[in-house]
Write an enzyme that holds these catalytic residues in place. Structure first.
Site, PDB file in Angstrom:
ATOM      1  N   ASP A  47       0.820  -1.226   0.000  1.00 57.39           N
ATOM      2  CA  ASP A  47       0.000   0.000   0.000  1.00 57.39           C
ATOM      3  C   ASP A  47       0.849   1.269   0.000  1.00 57.39           C
ATOM      4  O   ASP A  47       0.449   2.292   0.536  1.00 57.39           O
ATOM      5  CB  ASP A  47      -0.956   0.034   1.205  1.00 57.39           C
ATOM      6  CG  ASP A  47      -1.788  -1.221   1.302  1.00 57.39           C
ATOM      7  OD1 ASP A  47      -2.280  -1.664   0.260  1.00 57.39           O
ATOM      8  OD2 ASP A  47      -1.926  -1.762   2.415  1.00 57.39           O
TER       9      ASP A  47
ATOM     10  N   HIS B 169      -4.245  -2.464  -6.006  1.00 58.44           N
ATOM     11  CA  HIS B 169      -3.701  -1.141  -6.284  1.00 58.44           C
ATOM     12  C   HIS B 169      -4.869  -0.210  -6.497  1.00 58.44           C
ATOM     13  O   HIS B 169      -5.839  -0.592  -7.139  1.00 58.44           O
ATOM     14  CB  HIS B 169      -2.985  -1.128  -7.625  1.00 58.44           C
ATOM     15  CG  HIS B 169      -1.652  -1.775  -7.617  1.00 58.44           C
ATOM     16  ND1 HIS B 169      -0.759  -1.624  -6.600  1.00 58.44           N
ATOM     17  CD2 HIS B 169      -1.055  -2.536  -8.548  1.00 58.44           C
ATOM     18  CE1 HIS B 169       0.341  -2.290  -6.921  1.00 58.44           C
ATOM     19  NE2 HIS B 169       0.173  -2.853  -8.091  1.00 58.44           N
TER      20      HIS B 169
END
Ligand code: GDP
Length: 424
Positions: A12, A40
């Site tokens: 992340d 994503h």
């Protein structure tokens, strides 16, 4: 030329955005590990997308997007993701799937759920996408490669071979229904229809592409600290998150990987359990979580709140080293603009001694953060294009982190959009 984009931390870090940006200059983008367990988030002219399986090059019509052999391929997820982006107006992407990629089977997902249920409080915080059971089977040589869909007789025999082993666990450990081979076979025939147009000998395709001088991008998922060998074992993922694994998970020679862009977020966040030395709590964490990323730090796959912390130089230095970093992309820096003072973790105190080298898990559990506190810049830095136009305290923050991690920060991301980027 082959480049890789990978994460230095717990995932992340904003890799999706950097990949989306660099994909513009690439002919081929490849996913080489992981599965639909992470995601994503990409914001571009078509809208905002959470990709779990598709490579980030799917938004450009000049890129070929590849699912490498190292990926845990969930065929319906792939299929639905393609249909989803197309329905949102993105031109149908060029996609290739390795005939050697293995498939996430419906029972992998069930095993993941059952095991987390069995572990109860000591569970891993799995996204229940079947990833751990998938990779266990792959290395226990019980897995199914995509190519097997094209030999129905052998496929059925393979199903019959593995079912007794699975059924013992289903019945005696989890007390759940056993596998129905006919149903599984029919499901796999559905998978075949979905994946057939894309199946290809990927390593051969890439060998030719390399010969032709194509620009190739390896897209990593998660980050160094989730690597099964070099991460915070056992609170890791089940496939290697390192750039080096790109060679294996795509089927290219290791010496072809020339550039390794390691993405570091300007503060820390993590999902799932495991040691997180610079973690913060309470109101301080809530505020950073609320302001973080693009609309808050919540998991792209599960929506659960991420654990938050200050930038950790010890973990990031280690994360960059194991990746073999040639340059760092420092992301989500704009989010810190609200802070008067910004703590940065510069060392770990373990049994009274301070170290800047990331330790093994047993020591990590005892580590306490050593902070240096920097002055904030107290303004919005979105829209700034030149490094020299950043506020002085902001530059000081970047240079401080760069010095402590020991790798050059060449890209600074100051917003979620493609062009919110400062090249140094
Ligand atoms: P990935 O898995 O590494 O791609 O990370 P995420 O998908 O979790 O991306 C992090 C989040 O931050 C996403 O919502 C992005 O749109 C957002 N993001 C990426 N770069 C930046 C940035 O520089 N600033 C801000 N504010 N958000 C960013």
């Amino acid at each position: 030329m082959v480049n890789a984009i990978v994460g230095a931390n717990w995932g992340d870090e904003g890799k999706g955005k950097i990949t989306d940006m660099l994909a513009r200059e690439s002919d081929i983008v490849i996913r080489f590990q992981g599965g639909a367990n992470a995601g994503h988030t990409i914001v571009n002219d078509y809208g905002k997308f959470a990709l779990h399986t598709l490579p980030s090059g799917v938004f450009y019509d000049h890129t070929t997007n590849i699912i490498g052999n190292g990926v845990a391929l969930n065929i319906p997820v792939l299929f639905n993701e393609i249909e989803q982006i197309v329905s949102q107006g993105v031109p149908r992407p060029k996609i290739l799937v390795s005939d050697r990629a293995q498939m996430v089977m419906p029972y992998h997902i069930l095993f993941d759920e059952y095991e987390e249920e069995r572990l109860g409080k000591s569970s891993f915080g799995s996204t229940k996408s079947g990833i751990a059971p998938f990779y266990s089977d792959k290395y226990a040589k019980l897995g199914f490669q995509v190519q097997e869909l094209f030999d129905e007789k052998a496929l059925r025999a393979h199903l019959e071979r593995i079912a007794p082993q699975k059924n013992v666990i289903l019945e005696h450990l989890y007390h759940k229904p056993s596998l129905d081979i006919d149903e599984l076979f029919n499901t796999l025939m559905e998978y075949k229809k979905m994946v057939e147009p894309y199946v290809c000998d990927v390593s051969l395709y890439l060998a030719n592409a390399i010969k032709e001088g194509k620009d190739i991008l390896l897209e990593g998922q998660l980050g160094t600290l989730k690597d099964p060998d070099h991460g915070i074992y056992p609170m890791v993922t089940s496939s290697s998150t390192l750039a080096a694994y790109g060679a294996i998970g795509a089927g290219i020679p290791p010496y072809e990987i020339k550039g390794i862009v390691t993405v570091c977020k300007a503060y820390s966040s993590a999902v799932g359990a495991g040691a997180f030395v610079s973690e913060i709590f309470g109101e301080e964490a809530d505020e950073l979580r609320r302001r973080g990323g693009d609309g808050g730090e919540y998991g792209a796959t599960t929506g659960r709140p991420r654990r938050m912390g200050w930038f950790d130089c010890v973990a990031s230095k280690y994360g960059c080293r194991l990746q073999g970093t040639t340059e760092v992309a420092f992301t989500v820096l704009d989010v810190l603009g609200y802070l008067d003072k910004i703590p940065v973790c510069v060392g770990y105190e373990i049994d009274g001694e301070v170290t800047t080298d990331f330790p093994v898990t047993t020591k990590l559990e005892k580590a306490k953060p050593v902070y240096e506190v920097l002055d904030g810049w107290k303004c919005d830095i979105r829209g700034i294009k030149n490094y020299s136009d950043l506020p002085e305290n902001c530059r000081k923050y970047i240079e401080f982190c760069e010095e402590h991690i020991g790798y050059p920060i060449k890209m600074i991301s100051n917003g979620p959009k493609r062009d919110d980027i400062i090249i140094r």
